[in-house]
Design an enzyme around this catalytic site. Structure first.
Site, PDB file in Angstrom:
ATOM      1  N   CYS A 214      -3.484   0.476  -3.117  1.00 37.26           N
ATOM      2  CA  CYS A 214      -4.561   0.144  -2.170  1.00 37.26           C
ATOM      3  C   CYS A 214      -5.911   0.152  -2.868  1.00 37.26           C
ATOM      4  O   CYS A 214      -6.744  -0.709  -2.640  1.00 37.26           O
ATOM      5  CB  CYS A 214      -4.637   1.159  -1.033  1.00 37.26           C
ATOM      6  SG  CYS A 214      -3.077   1.545  -0.264  1.00 37.26           S
ATOM      7  N   ASP A 215      -6.149   1.162  -3.707  1.00 40.95           N
ATOM      8  CA  ASP A 215      -7.502   1.428  -4.195  1.00 40.95           C
ATOM      9  C   ASP A 215      -7.703   1.201  -5.690  1.00 40.95           C
ATOM     10  O   ASP A 215      -8.830   1.278  -6.172  1.00 40.95           O
ATOM     11  CB  ASP A 215      -7.874   2.894  -3.881  1.00 40.95           C
ATOM     12  CG  ASP A 215      -7.738   3.199  -2.398  1.00 40.95           C
ATOM     13  OD1 ASP A 215      -7.983   2.277  -1.593  1.00 40.95           O
ATOM     14  OD2 ASP A 215      -7.386   4.336  -2.040  1.00 40.95           O
TER      15      ASP A 215
ATOM     16  N   CYS B 286      -3.115   6.336  -2.650  1.00 41.37           N
ATOM     17  CA  CYS B 286      -2.476   5.016  -2.734  1.00 41.37           C
ATOM     18  C   CYS B 286      -3.101   4.179  -3.840  1.00 41.37           C
ATOM     19  O   CYS B 286      -4.142   3.547  -3.649  1.00 41.37           O
ATOM     20  CB  CYS B 286      -2.596   4.312  -1.389  1.00 41.37           C
ATOM     21  SG  CYS B 286      -1.955   2.652  -1.401  1.00 41.37           S
TER      22      CYS B 286
END
Ligand code: NDP
Length: 305
Positions: free
Chosen positions: A136-137, A133
């Site tokens: 997300c990261d 993701c």
């Protein structure tokens, strides 16, 4: 208490089914799942959902759908469905915390999840440099070199997103042509921060230092040449798997585990499927929402008769 309809999943399919069945006075119970809001919460701006000409944040869109469903009386339960019994009425659902539910109709809207390459080193370093993701990261890799594996729209979107943080992004693709839409592929090819490794696969994720990703061992599938690419992070964007483990043996599925549904109806009367869990072709927020609407209307008809 026997529920009228339980909706499993809270992506655009689940929330749309919730809005329609709540407005039909079926008092739906929604099981939130492990990733509330689903895949859209891991994307950035959604630019193709009709009605939002400027685009909007995926998580925000999901929150608005949730608010809309709650406004009409949808009830929400945290947890995941561990197993089901669709062999008799009322249907039974068991949640991961042991709680049992009984219901007259079920709408499965559990979506699909990111797929991984299947390398032992990839699994070992998941969360320590290997990610499924980018949104997300990605921010963790400010000023660093990263790679994206895949040649579809997700890989393009991830690569472009990562250029906001990373010093350099390498897209690793196993063929010499992207699967992605032309507009996305062009944006990637034109971006000075992005390099492309064509005809290339990852054969190992390396962690020379303290069990954190330091490099990728790559193989050119045309020449067989092996190289090492130093990166601090690698984002896997090679497609998805349907979230149907809890329903195996209970409804008909294809060989990849996608639920077989016709106009949202599965082979079990009273069990409906909507969104990516039954669609490996379109996989869009708007098509998922449309199929959630169909499932709710079908469930209402089923319960009436
Ligand atoms: P896709 O299935 O479209 O692409 C997967 C990519 O990963 C392909 O290029 C494939 O290679 C590659 N791949 C698959 N398995 C492996 C493997 N084991 N090792 C290396 N590479 C592998 O998935 P996406 O998630 O990109 O997209 C899914 C759907 O969602 C598509 O319909 C897409 O258009 C849509 N989408 C739309 C977006 C938008 O409109 N903004 C954004 C994101 C997704 P190969 O090409 O050789 O098969």
């Amino acid at each position: 208490m026997v529920e009228q309809v339980v909706i499993i999943g809270t992506g655009p399919a689940g929330w749309t089914a919730a809005i329609y069945s709540a407005r039909a006075n079926l008092k739906p119970l929604i099981i939130e799942g492990a990733q509330p809001g689903g895949q859209l919460t891991t994307t950035t701006s959604v630019e193709n959902f009709p009605g939002f000409p400027e685009g909007l944040d995926g998580a925000q869109l999901m929150l608005q759908m949730r608010t809309q469903a709650e406004r009409f009386g949808a009830r929400i339960l945290s947890g995941e469905v561990a197993s089901v019994d669709f062999k008799r009425q009322p249907f039974r659902l068991q949640l991961d915390d042991g709680k049992e539910l009984e219901t007259g109709a079920v709408i499965i809207a559990t979506g699909a999840s990111a797929q991984y390459m299947g390398l032992a080193s990839e699994q070992k370093l998941l969360g320590r440099g290997v990610s499924g993701c980018a949104t997300c990261d990605g921010a963790l890799y400010r000023g660093k070199r990263v790679a994206v594996v895949g040649g579809g729209d997700t890989a393009m979107e991830d690569a472009l997103f990562l250029t906001r943080f990373a010093a350099q992004v390498t897209v690793i693709h196993r063929r010499d042509e992207f699967r992605a839409s032309q507009i996305m592929a062009e944006r990637v090819k034109q971006n000075p921060k992005i390099k492309i490794a064509w005809n290339t696969v990852v054969i190992e994720v390396l962690d020379v230092v303290r069990e954190e990703v330091t490099a990728l061992r790559l193989k050119n599938v045309k020449t067989g040449a092996l190289t090492e690419l130093p990166v601090a992070g690698v984002f896997i964007a090679i497609g998805h798997q349907p979230n149907t483990k809890a329903f195996v043996g209970q409804v008909n599925m294809n060989e990849k585990g996608y639920i077989l549904a016709e106009n949202s109806r599965t082979n079990v009367p009273g069990v409906f499927a909507a969104g990516d869990v039954q669609d490996h072709v379109y996989r869009q927020a708007v098509t998922a929402a449309g199929s959630g609407c169909m499932a709710a209307i079908e469930a209402e008809r089923y319960l009436k008769h």
